[in-house]
Design an enzyme around this catalytic site. Structure first.
Site, PDB file in Angstrom:
ATOM      1  N   CYS A 120       0.853  -1.198   0.000  1.00 58.84           N
ATOM      2  CA  CYS A 120       0.000   0.000   0.000  1.00 58.84           C
ATOM      3  C   CYS A 120       0.888   1.246   0.000  1.00 58.84           C
ATOM      4  O   CYS A 120       1.818   1.359   0.812  1.00 58.84           O
ATOM      5  CB  CYS A 120      -0.869  -0.027   1.251  1.00 58.84           C
ATOM      6  SG  CYS A 120      -1.838   1.464   1.491  1.00 58.84           S
ATOM      7  N   CYS A 134       0.680   3.184   3.576  1.00 58.03           N
ATOM      8  CA  CYS A 134       1.176   2.696   4.872  1.00 58.03           C
ATOM      9  C   CYS A 134       2.215   1.585   4.749  1.00 58.03           C
ATOM     10  O   CYS A 134       2.623   1.024   5.766  1.00 58.03           O
ATOM     11  CB  CYS A 134       0.000   2.220   5.723  1.00 58.03           C
ATOM     12  SG  CYS A 134      -0.793   0.731   5.083  1.00 58.03           S
ATOM     13  N   CYS A 178      -7.431  -0.910   2.010  1.00 59.99           N
ATOM     14  CA  CYS A 178      -6.337  -1.345   2.873  1.00 59.99           C
ATOM     15  C   CYS A 178      -6.874  -1.398   4.304  1.00 59.99           C
ATOM     16  O   CYS A 178      -7.469  -0.439   4.789  1.00 59.99           O
ATOM     17  CB  CYS A 178      -5.181  -0.352   2.783  1.00 59.99           C
ATOM     18  SG  CYS A 178      -3.898  -0.649   4.004  1.00 59.99           S
ATOM     19  N   CYS A 193      -4.685   1.410   6.669  1.00 62.72           N
ATOM     20  CA  CYS A 193      -4.881   2.867   6.577  1.00 62.72           C
ATOM     21  C   CYS A 193      -6.207   3.230   5.896  1.00 62.72           C
ATOM     22  O   CYS A 193      -6.502   4.400   5.712  1.00 62.72           O
ATOM     23  CB  CYS A 193      -3.713   3.535   5.853  1.00 62.72           C
ATOM     24  SG  CYS A 193      -3.655   3.258   4.074  1.00 62.72           S
ATOM     25  N   CYS A 250      -9.317  -6.145  -8.623  1.00 61.21           N
ATOM     26  CA  CYS A 250      -9.041  -5.166  -9.662  1.00 61.21           C
ATOM     27  C   CYS A 250      -8.560  -3.903  -8.947  1.00 61.21           C
ATOM     28  O   CYS A 250      -9.344  -3.198  -8.309  1.00 61.21           O
ATOM     29  CB  CYS A 250     -10.349  -4.914 -10.425  1.00 61.21           C
ATOM     30  SG  CYS A 250     -10.168  -3.802 -11.812  1.00 61.21           S
TER      31      CYS A 250
HETATM   32 ZN   LIG Z   1      -2.588   1.193   3.630  1.00 60.91          ZN
END
Ligand SMILES: [Zn+2]
Length: 146
Positions: free
Chosen positions: A65, A68, A113, A116, A136
């Site tokens: 991500c 984070c 995510c 975060c 996706c």
């Molecule tokens: Zn994240």
């Protein structure tokens, strides 16, 4: 085994708790993220298909991500869906992804995510075996980690 039923179960009951939580204000996110990343990750935008840098990228490694650094997907489970967005059949762990029902355009399942709460993309039940699941994901939300 991870499959479409797992996602519905997590949609109803929530996913297992993530290893940690990262919370930042909108102003802080604007300092950390590029405008394109901010639009996708914090405003639930979608990059135009075939424009993302990670769409046709198949090096061995993991995808984390951007917000984070949590590792979300592995190159082993990345595949070419032909849609123009990076596609994966499973996350690296069940507790790194959060699922939300999104009724903006019909009925879709949004992928976030779990650390975060950044918007990543959507998930669909038309992926390859064995999971049969297609994540996706916007390139803007991901960074490649060797
Ligand atoms: Zn994240």
């Amino acid at each position: 085994m991870f499959n479409w039923k797992s996602i519905y179960s997590y949609l109803d009951n929530g996913t297992p708790a993530p290893p940690r939580k990262v919370e930042r204000s909108e102003e802080e996110w604007k300092e950390i993220l590029t405008p394109a990343q901010f639009r996708v990750m914090r405003m639930k935008g979608t990059e135009r298909p075939h424009t993302g840098g990670l769409c046709s990228f198949y090096e061995a490694g993991r995808y984390a991500c951007v917000g984070c650094d949590t590792e979300l997907f592995d190159s082993n489970l990345k595949f070419d869906s032909g849609t123009g967005w990076p596609s994966f059949s499973e996350p690296v762990a069940d507790n790194v992804i959060q699922y939300e029902l999104d009724t903006t355009y019909g009925r879709r399942i949004e992928v976030l995510c779990n650390v975060c709460e950044a918007h990543l993309g959507h998930v669909f039940p038309d992926g390859p075996e064995p999971s049969g699941v297609r994540f996706c994901i916007n390139s803007e939300s991901l960074k490649f980690v060797e």
